[in-house]
Design an enzyme around this catalytic site. Structure first.
Site, PDB file in Angstrom:
ATOM      1  N   LYS A   1       1.500   4.048  -3.050  1.00 20.39           N
ATOM      2  CA  LYS A   1       1.154   5.469  -2.892  1.00 20.39           C
ATOM      3  C   LYS A   1       2.385   6.360  -3.118  1.00 20.39           C
ATOM      4  CE  LYS A   1      -3.209   5.014  -2.150  1.00 20.39           C
ATOM      5  NZ  LYS A   1      -4.173   5.477  -3.158  1.00 20.39           N
TER       6      LYS A   1
ATOM      7  N   TYR B   1       0.823  -1.226   0.000  1.00 21.71           N
ATOM      8  CA  TYR B   1       0.000   0.000   0.000  1.00 21.71           C
ATOM      9  C   TYR B   1       0.852   1.270   0.000  1.00 21.71           C
ATOM     10  CZ  TYR B   1      -3.948   3.081   0.918  1.00 21.71           C
ATOM     11  OH  TYR B   1      -4.892   4.087   0.821  1.00 21.71           O
TER      12      TYR B   1
END
Ligand code: NAP
Length: 263
Positions: A159, A155
């Protein structure tokens, strides 16, 4: 300030992940400004529900079911959409797992949707913007792109990739009239995160952790997207607007400092 300060009326915007959470709120906020929204998501059911909310406040949207992690599906969606002035990349997923345990499949799935798809959509929708010499790309990143979020597989890595993808797009395309910026939300209560808030006192503890005193609503993020989508941010490109209620300012609060405690 005039009612149409943003000047978005009559524009066309494509929004990915528009069936839920932040993407849904962005679609509604854009429609409220008179924008015709092309709503992309993988589930027609969620798109249809969100479209009713969009139609209630603005122009009827165009719904396109699309798997943003599949380049052919994205190219097909871009050709169905026609000329688009604004692209808002919101689609995202999360998968639990520390680096020692996360499966390669989960790692790749997160990067496929949360990062690679942002490249596919920017390229497919950006092509027409470059030809017309005008456009705005807004990507939903996260404070997790600069602060490692543990036990969340790829994750944070994805990002961080979005933050740099946006800067690279800004570098390469701004002189051709297409700006690229990111919004980095902190804690937002959406279907993606709802399960956390239903456990014990997590909701109250999360509200307390944020200097503004509450976790964000999807609408808080959508308002920032409107500014970056509009020509009012015409000199802003390659930027990231952290929209976290001050949460990332709290690092020093975790350090014991006798004599300096809050009275
Ligand atoms: P959400 O409510 O789960 O909405 C995400 C939407 O994207 C869902 O409709 C989801 O469909 C869709 N989607 C997932 N994979 C897709 C694919 N391959 N193709 C097309 N659509 C797909 O989540 P959210 O909280 O609004 O998140 C929106 C964005 O904000 C994400 O990029 C997320 O990482 C970011 N963000 C969220 C928070 C937060 O606290 N919520 C904080 C920072 C950043 P399904 O429901 O079928 O999966």
């Amino acid at each position: 300030m005039t009612q149409n300060w943003l000047g978005l009326d009559g524009k066309v915007a494509a929004v990915t992940g528009a069936g839920s959470g932040i993407g849904r709120a962005v679609a509604i906020a854009l429609a409220e400004q008179g924008v015709s929204v092309v709503m992309l998501d993988r589930s027609l059911d969620s798109l249809t529900e969100a479209a009713n909310a969009v139609s209630a406040v603005g122009p009827d949207p165009l719904l396109i079911t699309c798997d943003v992690s599949d380049v052919a599906s994205v190219e097909n969606a871009a050709s169905q959409a026609g000329a688009v002035d604004i692209l808002v990349n919101c689609a995202g997923i999360s998968r639990p797992g520390g680096i020692a345990d996360v499966s390669v499949d989960d790692w790749n799935s997160v990067l496929d949707v949360n990062m690679n798809a942002y490249f596919f959509t920017s390229k497919a929708f950006g092509k027409g913007m470059l030809e017309r010499g005008h456009g705005s790309l807004v990507h939903i990143a996260s404070i997790s792109g600069r602060n490692a979020q543990g036990n969340s597989g790829a994750y944070s890595v994805g990002k961080a990739g979005v933050l740099m993808l946006s800067q690279q797009l800004a570098l390469e395309w701004s002189a051709r009239g297409v700006r690229s910026n990111t919004v980095s939300p902190g804690l937002v209560r959406t279907p993606m995160t709802e399960a956390y808030y239903n456990v014990g006192d997590v909701a109250a503890r999360r509200d307390k952790a944020v200097p503004i005193g509450r976790v964000a609503r999807p609408e808080d993020i959508a308002q920032v997207v409107l500014f970056l989508a509009s020509d009012r941010s015409g000199y802003v490109t390659g930027a990231d607007i952290v929209t976290d209620g001050g949460f990332t300012t709290t690092l020093m609060s975790s350090v014991p400092r006798p004599g300096y405690d809050e009275k």
